[in-house]
Enzyme design. Sequence first.
Site, mmCIF file in Angstrom:
data_model
loop_
_atom_site.group_PDB
_atom_site.id
_atom_site.type_symbol
_atom_site.label_atom_id
_atom_site.label_comp_id
_atom_site.label_asym_id
_atom_site.label_seq_id
_atom_site.Cartn_x
_atom_site.Cartn_y
_atom_site.Cartn_z
ATOM 1 N N HIS A 1 94.302 103.669 49.415
ATOM 2 C CA HIS A 1 94.999 102.403 49.157
ATOM 3 C C HIS A 1 94.846 101.327 50.260
ATOM 4 C CE1 HIS A 1 97.117 104.482 45.918
ATOM 5 N NE2 HIS A 1 97.388 105.441 46.764
HETATM 6 O O1 RIB Z 1 101.525 103.901 47.871
HETATM 7 C C1 RIB Z 1 100.476 103.841 48.772
HETATM 8 C C2 RIB Z 1 100.988 103.635 50.181
HETATM 9 O O2 RIB Z 1 101.842 104.707 50.524
HETATM 10 C C3 RIB Z 1 99.912 103.580 51.229
HETATM 11 O O3 RIB Z 1 100.268 102.663 52.237
HETATM 12 C C4 RIB Z 1 99.837 104.997 51.740
HETATM 13 O O4 RIB Z 1 99.569 105.059 53.126
HETATM 14 C C5 RIB Z 1 101.145 105.655 51.309
HETATM 15 O O5 RIB Z 1 101.964 106.024 52.300
#
Ligand code: RIB
Length: 318
Positions: free
Chosen positions: A242
């Site tokens: 992400h």
């Molecule tokens: O939902 C995705 C996010 O939450 C990202 O920032 C990842 O690091 C997780 O912790």
Amino acid sequence: MEKEPVIIDCDPGSDDALAIILALHSGMVDLRAVCSVTGNGALDTTTRNGCNVLALCGRKDIPLYRGSGAALDQQVPDTVSAFGDDGLGGYADTIQSDKKEEEMDAVEFLVDYIDSHPGEITLFAIGPCTNVAKAIRRSKTFAGNLKRLIIMGGAKYTGNMSPVAEYNFWADPQAAHEVLRAGIRDVTMIGLDVTNRIALNCGMREVLRMIDTPLSNFVYNITREGLDDNWRTRKKAVSPMHDVLTVAYLLDPSILQVKPAYIDVVTEGIAKGQSVVDIDGHWNGGKCNAMYAAEVDVEKFYKLFFETIFHEDVTTLF
Ligand code: RIB
Ligand code: CA
């Protein structure tokens, strides 16, 4: 070309680590500091991981400031991460270093630094928004002095902690709500709608193994637990990345299609942590407070990621 001065506020976390690695390999980013927040692990874990990732990249000179260990409401969010107990898929210990965090706390640092560099700094918020919200509460000028804020959080159409809530917003919804309402001039929300699409597939991970450098092996290792978790929970054989998309977007804005929107975050109840994204002018008299990432050019992203960090063309694997 002048490098873009940035600060990364994060909860490393495998994908946060990848975001830092991409920024430091790009040659286009002047990373002034990293701030830690609880999220993909307890605050001690994310702080230590942040220090060690900087050391791995040969950048022990970049300061790391320890931030918030709990959300604005003092609750410690669930830190059970898709990346395992140590946040880095069981491989955190493989990059131990003697790099130490700074003595100053992250919120104090953010306020001091942004207020003394008005209009200069792009801030990435790729963990829960707690540090940024606290900085906004502490300084009347902080929000106006940010050049730009790029957030990984939220989504228009999906969730990963509930049917409607993404982790970073879910972990501290009040913080996300206050940050989006702070009047920051240039905010982009990069959420699950697009970040779910840039996960590493098994072929790409194999390329990492074959590149066989300390860095490619590290990335291969820290993306293993995410792959296993995705398979266990969703029967998808890909590993999430992400946060990396935020940095990729700074490096090449054509990777994302963004739309002006009015975005707010639900702070309680069944939809706690949901980002409600209005692109049709229903709210706020049609005035927008952010850009919403609606589409991603997946091929362009993978190309940029692999070429920038590993100098490899993986086009054949798409
Ligand atoms: O939902 C995705 C996010 O939450 C990202 O920032 C990842 O690091 C997780 O912790
Ligand atoms: Ca993160």
